[in-house]
Design an enzyme around this catalytic site. Structure first.
Site, PDB file in Angstrom:
ATOM      1  N   ASN B 436      59.698   9.872  28.804  1.00 21.01           N
ATOM      2  CA  ASN B 436      59.102   8.780  29.440  1.00 21.01           C
ATOM      3  C   ASN B 436      58.875   7.469  28.773  1.00 21.01           C
ATOM      4  OD1 ASN B 436      59.012  10.268  31.811  1.00 21.01           O
ATOM      5  ND2 ASN B 436      57.120  11.392  31.259  1.00 21.01           N
ATOM      6  N   HIS B 439      58.663   4.037  30.468  1.00 24.65           N
ATOM      7  CA  HIS B 439      58.381   4.491  31.897  1.00 24.65           C
ATOM      8  C   HIS B 439      57.043   4.210  32.446  1.00 24.65           C
ATOM      9  CE1 HIS B 439      62.345   6.366  31.610  1.00 24.65           C
ATOM     10  NE2 HIS B 439      62.378   6.772  32.862  1.00 24.65           N
TER      11      HIS B 439
END
Lengths: 552, 552
Positions: B436, B439
């Protein structure tokens, strides 16, 4: 095994006890402890000096006392010295106070790992004795050989040769969840069953007048740190939805309440969509939980939404119908209907807890209560002879909801269901399929009759009647058992024949069932009271004639 | 380990080799064989007579030859005699030709089980030697102690004391799926990665011009016995949906094709509902498979429908966008959007296979291609330094889709993603969270900008820029790495700042993300090239100032 929140890792040097121990502790959010370091702390000098100055017995006593110290600590992963297990008292102390996992590695792996460690600064002293031999691999083999017997005492073994540290730690966590996780709830007076799964275990509590008294408290005990979103239908919101609210309020748990119109017609993607959006508006998080209060429709729908919202949040099942109490609230099957067929869309999503208040049956409509006994009778016939005796002896008291007997029957049914689910979590082995006794024709009848004419339990009772006849024709089910089943079905006021449906429509629907593979139907047939097996390859003509004869 | 479809069970008497072996064979649909029975067959007389008349060496040779015979058979579970493992050649033969699982049981368990067997008719001869001793438990302990060293050579160990036969068999099957299942595909020229999961493993193939040539053949190899339902959107149906059809047709696989309007706006419950009903009308069964041909929207939607239709049917991912190839097709995350936020409804459902035809990128719109490089750049920066070197050296060739280099880059990215997913299948350990990187701000920006202004990859590129600055302020990310990342992002034509969005709206959306727990955001920050860690407790003011500065 009565272990608590303690894991001991044993194994030979190079098996990875420290690295895997640290990783395991991180995964569980526990502390990591190195037993040898604790010993050094207690002794105030290095291990070698304890040996040299005080002798081996003094060291072994220190080791025993250190293990006894860990046995009083909680949430700890302990990596032990490679020799700890050779001392009976240390090993016994570990086995009785926690989960003991042996990390295993082949001699070649040990040699490779120790050589690698030896290249690092400062680790030389630790690895020297083994590696400086003329035949280091032989030395490792012979030392390990001596200790292998002790490692076999572990509760579980993880072979680390082909695993990363992370993977080995995940195996240790899995072993703990399967074997070691404390089930403090098993001492609870309302404890009925534990469902044991790959991902952990959950309790089923069955009591009388227990909902308002227990729900909030048990959610808090479960470790709920977020909010609870109660889902119920218009039939149960009074009094049970409200009772759940009061219980959560008393426990100081923040909550919301979602109600939808009662009935199978609500169990669809449209209702699910409204519930998803309701949760999203409230910014439900992964640490929140859904509390499904109601019968099968509520449990299936709320469970399915819990399975899929944010890729899965916890759900607590609070069944209020008999069918849900003895069957559908346990086992993780969730789903919604499509216009063309029931339960076509779904997911496996096990609850975090099932809390059953049997007294809720007092407000259940008579027909719904009656259909519930069908699944209970099915559990007895297919899996548990003792239940059949209980039903035969107390049919009247059970149907008039005698508190003690009914609670006992529901708890026993929950235990049967929990046992089957634990043995076959995802219907992979065929074992869980035995729960489908009576369901093959039953599902076909429901589908053919349009889901309105027959309640599920009624269809199952008719289906059991058909399966028993089929079993008799196949020479599997004894004729006297067919009779005994027929009396039991009649005593609980359940139907044994259908009306107003074309047999061909039932057969056609059966061929469309999601459990049908390549046109082959798998039949569950009784071979004794409480004993059943699956059978394939039964002649379609025989099935057709049984289905036709079931018409009233 | 290069094992094939053979499992050998070793272990002491009473460990359950025969019962667990039979159950394992049933679960896998394999044959069960008892090695001692085969020896008796070969010898034409009972084992005791072989010993008495021909001597132990003759018996050991018979045993070795029998194991060698099993090593040429397929799909077989072999239960061995309790002593087989003491003979190096027999043990070696097993270890090199199959998965060897040791069944372990404590001496007390062995004693209890053998006493129980002894009560059964005809089993006396088998158990007499051990039980007729004055100290049967002591005799069991000492015999077992001698053999423990040999049992430690197994590839895996299952402690059977607290398991039912069924549960022990499921553990053996699980070990086989994790360690032993043959990955014949790893020799395939297009093999890129294997994703290893609790339930089994699946391959990722990455090739050039491979879709039409390979899809049908690979589905047949995968053991697809039912039909294939191709799902694609209006952008890819020509030419890729049609190519998939031709490939299935050539392989003689019955199929259907479902197309929906391209775009994120279709990724919702309404489209899913149409697809469910389409499948139900065609009476899709559990043995059928969905083939998702397209970008992230197709993969997420078709994967989610596969996860939930009939509680889960197989899906094969055939990604045609760069983002889907390097990221979303691997790892099992599936889902649809709610009006309020993306991916709010979903499930983990791993594909049975990923088949990537990199040449499909030739028809991808330029902006979509560019955004795809963002996830690829992310893999390099957060997890794989070698990828960063590849991108820096060949940025132009990659962007102009040089067949060899682009295929190499995509395959390498798939391997990185597969590694992370295998180590942390369900995002439990925090390891997978490293994917991630970029993100946290990226998701916030997408949500705040209304999912139209920025493509996912563009938002991630801006998010990585923010995360790098945050890492620098926290003293975690070296300034020269921040520079290096900035150049790479610029070389791939990706944005590093946003426009026309209020920073406060981004911050607000970040607080609403499903990964936020109790308001705490977990940040992935770089500490080196290809190296990252998660950090919590970063001051909200610092985050806010970074997000504000990211505005162009």
């Amino acid at each position: 095994m009565t272990t608590r929140n303690r894991i001991y890792l044993i194994g030979f040097s190079g098996a990875g006890k420290s690295a895997v121990g640290r990783s395991t502790a991180r995964l569980l959010g526990w502390r990591f402890e190195d037993a040898d370091e604790r010993i050094v702390e207690r002794a105030g000098k290095p291990v070698e000096r304890v040996f040299a100055e005080d002798g081996e017995p003094a060291f072994r006593e220190l080791e025993r006392a250190t293990i006894a110290e860990f046995a009083r600590e909680e949430h700890v992963v302990v990596s032990t010295g490679a020799g700890s297990v050779m001392h009976d008292q240390s090993l016994g102390g570990m086995l009785s106070s926690g989960l003991v996992v042996a990390l295993e590695a082949r001699p070649e792996t040990v040699y490779r790992r120790l050589s690698h460690i030896a290249e690092l600064d400062g680790a030389e002293a630790m690895t020297r004795p083994m590696l400086q031999s003329d035949d280091p691999l032989g030395r490792i083999e012979s030392l390990k050989r001596e200790r292998q017997w002790a490692y076999a005492h572990a509760h579980w073994t993880v072979h680390t040769d082909d695993l990363s540290i992370e993977q080995a730690a995940l195996e240790v966590v899995r072993a703990w969840r399967r074997l070691g996780a404390p089930s403090a709830w098993e001492d609870d007076p309302d404890f009925a069953a534990t469902v044991r799964l790959e991902q952990g275990a959950y309790p089923v509590f069955v009591g009388w007048d227990s909902l308002e008294d227990q729900l909030g408290r048990r959610l808090a005990q479960m470790g709920l740190s977020g909010r609870a979103f109660i889902v119920c239908d218009s039939n149960v919101v009074h009094p049970y939805g409200r009772a759940a609210q009061r219980s959560l309020h008393a426990a100081g748990i923040e909550m919301g309440l979602f109600t939808f119109p009662a009935g199978e017609a609500s169990k669809n993607l449209a209702t699910a969509t409204v519930l998803y959006e309701w949760l999203a508006e409230r910014r439900a998080e992964r640490r929140d939980a859904i509390v499904a209060v109601g019968g099968g429709v509520v449990g299936d729908l709320a469970g399915y939404v819990a399975a899929t919202f944010l890729r899965g949040i916890r759900v607590v099942q609070v069944p209020t119908s008999l069918t849900a109490m003895v069957d559908s609230s346990i086992g993780g099957k969730t789903g919604v209907d499509l216009p063309v067929a029931k339960n076509m869309v779904g997911a496996f999503h096990h609850p975090a807890m099932v809390l059953t208040d049997v007294s809720a049956l007092r407000t259940l409509p008579e027909r719904a209560l009656r259909e519930g006994w069908a699944e209970a009778v099915k559990h007895g016939l297919a899996l548990e002879a003792g239940l059949v005796d209980l039903y035969e002896e107390h049919a009247d008291a059970l149907q008039s909801l005698d508190p003690e007997l009914t609670t006992r029957a529901v708890a026993w049914n929950a235990a049967v269901k929990a046992r089957m689910v634990s043995a076959d979590e995802r219907e992979m082995s065929g074992l869980r399929q035995l729960l489908n006794y009576g369901h093959t024709i039953g599902h076909g009848l429901e589908a053919a009759a349009g889901y309105d004419a027959y309640l599920h339990g009624e269809a199952v009772a008719i289906g059991m009647t058909g399966a028993a006849r089929l079993g008799m024709l196949e020479g599997v089910t004894p004729p006297e058992l067919v009779e005994r089943q027929a009396s039991l079905i009649a005593r609980f006021g359940l139907p044994s024949a259908y009306m107003g449906v074309e047999p061909e429509a039932i057969l056609e629907a059966m061929s469309r069932d999601k459990k049908t593979t390549a046109g082959q139907i798998s039949w569950v047939l009784l071979d004794g009271v409480g004993s059943s097996r699956t059978h394939r390859g039964i002649a379609p003509e025989r099935v057709a004639s049984v289905v036709r004869e079931l018409g009233a």
